[in-house]
Write an enzyme that holds these catalytic residues in place. Sequence first.
Site, mmCIF file in Angstrom:
data_model
loop_
_atom_site.group_PDB
_atom_site.id
_atom_site.type_symbol
_atom_site.label_atom_id
_atom_site.label_comp_id
_atom_site.label_asym_id
_atom_site.label_seq_id
_atom_site.Cartn_x
_atom_site.Cartn_y
_atom_site.Cartn_z
ATOM 1 N N LYS A 1 0.846 -1.200 0.000
ATOM 2 C CA LYS A 1 0.000 0.000 0.000
ATOM 3 C C LYS A 1 0.874 1.240 0.000
ATOM 4 O O LYS A 1 1.779 1.377 0.826
ATOM 5 C CB LYS A 1 -0.915 0.010 1.226
ATOM 6 C CG LYS A 1 -1.864 1.203 1.274
ATOM 7 C CD LYS A 1 -2.826 1.105 2.440
ATOM 8 C CE LYS A 1 -2.176 1.500 3.752
ATOM 9 N NZ LYS A 1 -1.869 2.953 3.827
ATOM 10 N N HIS B 1 1.184 5.630 -0.209
ATOM 11 C CA HIS B 1 0.614 6.974 -0.097
ATOM 12 C C HIS B 1 1.520 7.832 -0.975
ATOM 13 O O HIS B 1 2.436 8.488 -0.501
ATOM 14 C CB HIS B 1 0.638 7.469 1.352
ATOM 15 C CG HIS B 1 -0.607 7.177 2.114
ATOM 16 N ND1 HIS B 1 -1.845 7.619 1.708
ATOM 17 C CD2 HIS B 1 -0.800 6.492 3.270
ATOM 18 C CE1 HIS B 1 -2.756 7.218 2.590
ATOM 19 N NE2 HIS B 1 -2.152 6.517 3.528
ATOM 20 N N ASP C 1 -3.442 4.174 -1.593
ATOM 21 C CA ASP C 1 -4.399 4.566 -0.553
ATOM 22 C C ASP C 1 -4.796 6.037 -0.743
ATOM 23 O O ASP C 1 -4.566 6.874 0.122
ATOM 24 C CB ASP C 1 -3.748 4.341 0.819
ATOM 25 C CG ASP C 1 -4.723 4.450 1.972
ATOM 26 O OD1 ASP C 1 -5.933 4.608 1.706
ATOM 27 O OD2 ASP C 1 -4.273 4.377 3.126
ATOM 28 N N LYS D 1 -7.887 7.378 -1.177
ATOM 29 C CA LYS D 1 -9.137 7.784 -0.514
ATOM 30 C C LYS D 1 -9.863 8.880 -1.300
ATOM 31 O O LYS D 1 -10.138 9.969 -0.798
ATOM 32 C CB LYS D 1 -8.881 8.236 0.921
ATOM 33 C CG LYS D 1 -8.339 7.145 1.848
ATOM 34 C CD LYS D 1 -8.233 7.653 3.281
ATOM 35 C CE LYS D 1 -7.754 6.550 4.226
ATOM 36 N NZ LYS D 1 -6.335 6.217 4.025
ATOM 37 N N ASP E 1 -14.487 12.907 -3.973
ATOM 38 C CA ASP E 1 -15.028 14.087 -4.651
ATOM 39 C C ASP E 1 -16.066 13.638 -5.676
ATOM 40 O O ASP E 1 -16.369 12.452 -5.795
ATOM 41 C CB ASP E 1 -13.894 14.874 -5.319
ATOM 42 C CG ASP E 1 -14.118 16.371 -5.257
ATOM 43 O OD1 ASP E 1 -15.269 16.798 -5.523
ATOM 44 O OD2 ASP E 1 -13.170 17.119 -4.959
ATOM 45 N N GLN F 1 -6.338 3.169 16.643
ATOM 46 C CA GLN F 1 -6.571 2.031 17.525
ATOM 47 C C GLN F 1 -6.052 0.766 16.847
ATOM 48 O O GLN F 1 -6.295 0.545 15.659
ATOM 49 C CB GLN F 1 -8.068 1.877 17.815
ATOM 50 C CG GLN F 1 -8.679 3.089 18.501
ATOM 51 C CD GLN F 1 -10.164 2.913 18.709
ATOM 52 O OE1 GLN F 1 -10.602 2.413 19.740
ATOM 53 N NE2 GLN F 1 -10.962 3.315 17.733
#
Length: 480
Positions: free
Chosen positions: A281, A283, A312, A314, A317, A431
């Site tokens: 993954k 970014h 990733d 996300k 829009d 978490q």
Amino acid sequence: MAVARAALGPLVTGLYDVQAFKFGDFVLKSGLSSPIYIDLRGIVSRPRLLSQVADILFQTAQNAGISFDTVCGVPYTALPLATVICSTNQIPMLIRRKETKDYGTKRLVEGTINPGETCLIIEDVVTSGSSVLETVEVLQKEGLKVTDAIVLLDREQGGKDKLQAHGIRLHSVCTLSKMLEILEQQKKVDAETVGRVKRFIQENVFVAANHNGSPLSIKEAPKELSFGARAELPRIHPVASKLLRLMQKKETNLCLSADVSLARELLQLADALGPSICMLKTHVDILNDFTLDVMKELITLAKCHEFLIFEDRKFADIGNTVKKQYEGGIFKIASWADLVNAHVVPGSGVVKGLQEVGLPLHRGCLLIAEMSSTGSLATGDYTRAAVRMAEEHSEFVVGFISGSRVSMKPEFLHLTPGVQLEAGGDNLGQQYNSPQEVIGKRGSDIIIVGRGIISAADRLEAAEMYRKAAWEAYLSRLGV
């Protein structure tokens, strides 16, 4: 039980006529492929049949000599049945919610609760008995006694034994075997179909357990589909199928979250840890020295070590904007990422926009159904909306980012971030849950691990620890 027996033939016929019994090849909630599917939800639109079913359920309770003060139907199909029973016979009813509302009383059980009273549970179909037990636990927490449950149809797959092990007597109007016998006598199904269904029942029985967790000596529990078996499902997305196959081959369900700022480190991680992971993954917008040549090198490493690339991003829009973000700009994400993800806040337009770019390139998308941060709003209705959107766009959506299994369709993948070997959290609201919790108990498929590996003194050793923990949790879930 004389009344129930006398009414059984016409009742089974009535249910068959409204297509409550479907024969063919169906994937059940457990992931098993079944030759029969039973769906009684349609009876709510047929008042006479609904009343007939409710009457025979109540008569079964009376014939069994059950003493009770209130009635509660297992959500959701049994709720209208319980309503008719209570309205007709003037019995107080309780409603159990599947989840607590964020407003109003925030109660899980609605109605007048008098601790110490006995509540009778109504259910439409029992397979393993888990849904009944969930309702039992909720009612008992409210101080109510639960000793008996009435079910219209017992599939004879271990549910009765499981409930008995927990102190609940199950009384069925009809068993699946009896229903098949009636339909065969009426020449509505042939002997071959009856035989196939009966073999399925005999070969797939859930193991009951005592309160202390020790199994009772009944037939072996059914296994859910393995990654390899899911890869071969007829409606599986090609990207999901490819991922599941390499997961099975490499024995890994670990995704590395390579949140680093230098391209050289990204490529070093991909090369060193590639054999241990099923997915990497990225970014990409935190890389200080991004170039498309870097991503070409990453693609080469992905092919060499057999892992997929997941950006990733996300997306969140309108469709036209995400389309441009996906295919254009300096990152040109669609040219190198096998998978991307998106929020469902903008509505289905976000998926449609991404799909226009990704489908021709044989890409896939994950929808963010839940998040691992404290105070996340991705819960309840939001999560259910994400599942509906995925089902409506399954030609492009391959699964979810979530903290647990949110869809029972085995074609969908579940990826869970926020995983460490020990549960905990950080000072920014993240978490963490363990691989055993995420894979073994919550039913996710792939763990996403970042800092637990990146911050380790020996990254390869850490990656292998996570890989083994996640894979063992998966095997345990299969019963292997």
